[in-house]
Scaffold this active site. Structure first.
Site, PDB file in Angstrom:
ATOM      1  N   ASN A  13       0.820  -1.212   0.000  1.00 61.81           N
ATOM      2  CA  ASN A  13       0.000   0.000   0.000  1.00 61.81           C
ATOM      3  C   ASN A  13       0.850   1.257   0.000  1.00 61.81           C
ATOM      4  O   ASN A  13       0.508   2.251  -0.644  1.00 61.81           O
ATOM      5  CB  ASN A  13      -0.985  -0.017   1.172  1.00 61.81           C
ATOM      6  CG  ASN A  13      -2.112  -0.979   0.909  1.00 61.81           C
ATOM      7  OD1 ASN A  13      -2.823  -0.872  -0.068  1.00 61.81           O
ATOM      8  ND2 ASN A  13      -2.262  -1.962   1.780  1.00 61.81           N
ATOM      9  N   MET A  92       1.422  -2.770  12.159  1.00 63.85           N
ATOM     10  CA  MET A  92       0.765  -3.794  12.967  1.00 63.85           C
ATOM     11  C   MET A  92       0.948  -3.587  14.472  1.00 63.85           C
ATOM     12  O   MET A  92       1.252  -4.517  15.214  1.00 63.85           O
ATOM     13  CB  MET A  92       1.261  -5.185  12.544  1.00 63.85           C
ATOM     14  CG  MET A  92       1.010  -5.506  11.086  1.00 63.85           C
ATOM     15  SD  MET A  92      -0.710  -5.268  10.570  1.00 63.85           S
ATOM     16  CE  MET A  92      -1.485  -6.633  11.399  1.00 63.85           C
ATOM     17  N   ASN A 109      -5.870   5.203   8.599  1.00 64.92           N
ATOM     18  CA  ASN A 109      -5.541   3.783   8.497  1.00 64.92           C
ATOM     19  C   ASN A 109      -6.345   3.163   7.362  1.00 64.92           C
ATOM     20  O   ASN A 109      -7.444   3.610   7.042  1.00 64.92           O
ATOM     21  CB  ASN A 109      -5.884   3.075   9.815  1.00 64.92           C
ATOM     22  CG  ASN A 109      -5.528   1.600   9.802  1.00 64.92           C
ATOM     23  OD1 ASN A 109      -4.418   1.227   9.453  1.00 64.92           O
ATOM     24  ND2 ASN A 109      -6.464   0.745  10.180  1.00 64.92           N
ATOM     25  N   HIS A 111      -8.042  -0.407   6.343  1.00 65.02           N
ATOM     26  CA  HIS A 111      -8.447  -1.698   6.925  1.00 65.02           C
ATOM     27  C   HIS A 111      -9.113  -2.548   5.842  1.00 65.02           C
ATOM     28  O   HIS A 111      -9.938  -2.035   5.071  1.00 65.02           O
ATOM     29  CB  HIS A 111      -9.424  -1.475   8.081  1.00 65.02           C
ATOM     30  CG  HIS A 111      -9.807  -2.748   8.765  1.00 65.02           C
ATOM     31  ND1 HIS A 111      -8.944  -3.422   9.613  1.00 65.02           N
ATOM     32  CD2 HIS A 111     -10.934  -3.492   8.694  1.00 65.02           C
ATOM     33  CE1 HIS A 111      -9.542  -4.513  10.030  1.00 65.02           C
ATOM     34  NE2 HIS A 111     -10.746  -4.585   9.498  1.00 65.02           N
TER      35      HIS A 111
END
Length: 193
Positions: A13, A92, A109, A111
């Site tokens: 990402n 993480m 973030n 998800h």
């Protein structure tokens, strides 16, 4: 808009954000640095490839959260860059109030589910096992509630009867790689307007 990326893994990402920047699709956003809590994380290899500083920051003493001395090291390193946005791209660790307060309203973030469905770990597996017809990914602001902050945007991925964990993971990752840079670009235009 100055962006700092935090990640723990392979950095796909983060790579999508850097590729969007290189292609002129990241709006007014510019990645200032990449930081990882793992000294051997593949995400750190992206820095030299895209001309962006990348470094390991020791997260000790804890294994799954950012607190204590490790948190202070991360706060100091990120604060030195005066970021407008901190992007968690596969980072993480659970963030604690010290870091959250230091960059309040600036942390997002990604998800791998359509929150509020399937928060936490193994979100793609949770979706597949649930029998849901769709899943996807969500970009949201980070708050003290894990995967519970205000949602910025989502992308829907259809779950086909033939999907396996591997094929569904690939589809969700593909959606993530489009969604995250688009949200960063949009935020950069909003910030600079």
């Amino acid at each position: 808009m100055r962006v700092v990326i935090l990640g723990s893994g392979r950095g796909s990402n983060a790579g999508a954000i850097l590729q969007a920047q290189a292609a002129g699709r990241l709006g007014r956003a510019r990645v200032a640095s990449i930081f990882s809590d793992k000294p051997d994380a593949k995400i750190l290899e992206l820095g030299p490839r895209f001309g962006v500083p990348a470094q390991f920051i020791d997260p000790a003493p804890f294994k799954t959260k950012l607190e204590g001395e490790g948190e202070q090291r991360f706060i100091a390193a990120v604060r030195a860059l005066q970021p407008d946005l901190v992007v968690l791209a596969g980072f993480m660790r659970v963030l604690k109030p010290g870091f959250l307060d230091a960059f309040a309203g600036k942390i997002i973030n990604l998800h791998p589910s359509l929150l509020p469905a399937f928060p936490g770990l193994d979100a793609i597996g949770q979706a597949l096992r649930s029998g849901a017809k769709t899943t996807g990914c969500t970009v949201h602001y980070v708050t003290s509630e894990v995967d519970g902050g205000p949602i910025l945007d989502q992308a829907v991925v259809r779950i086909e009867p033939s999907d396996t964990l591997e094929t569904l993971t690939e589809k969700v990752h593909s959606a993530e790689h489009a969604l995250l840079p688009a949200v960063v670009a949009r935020l950069s235009e909003r910030l600079n307007s």
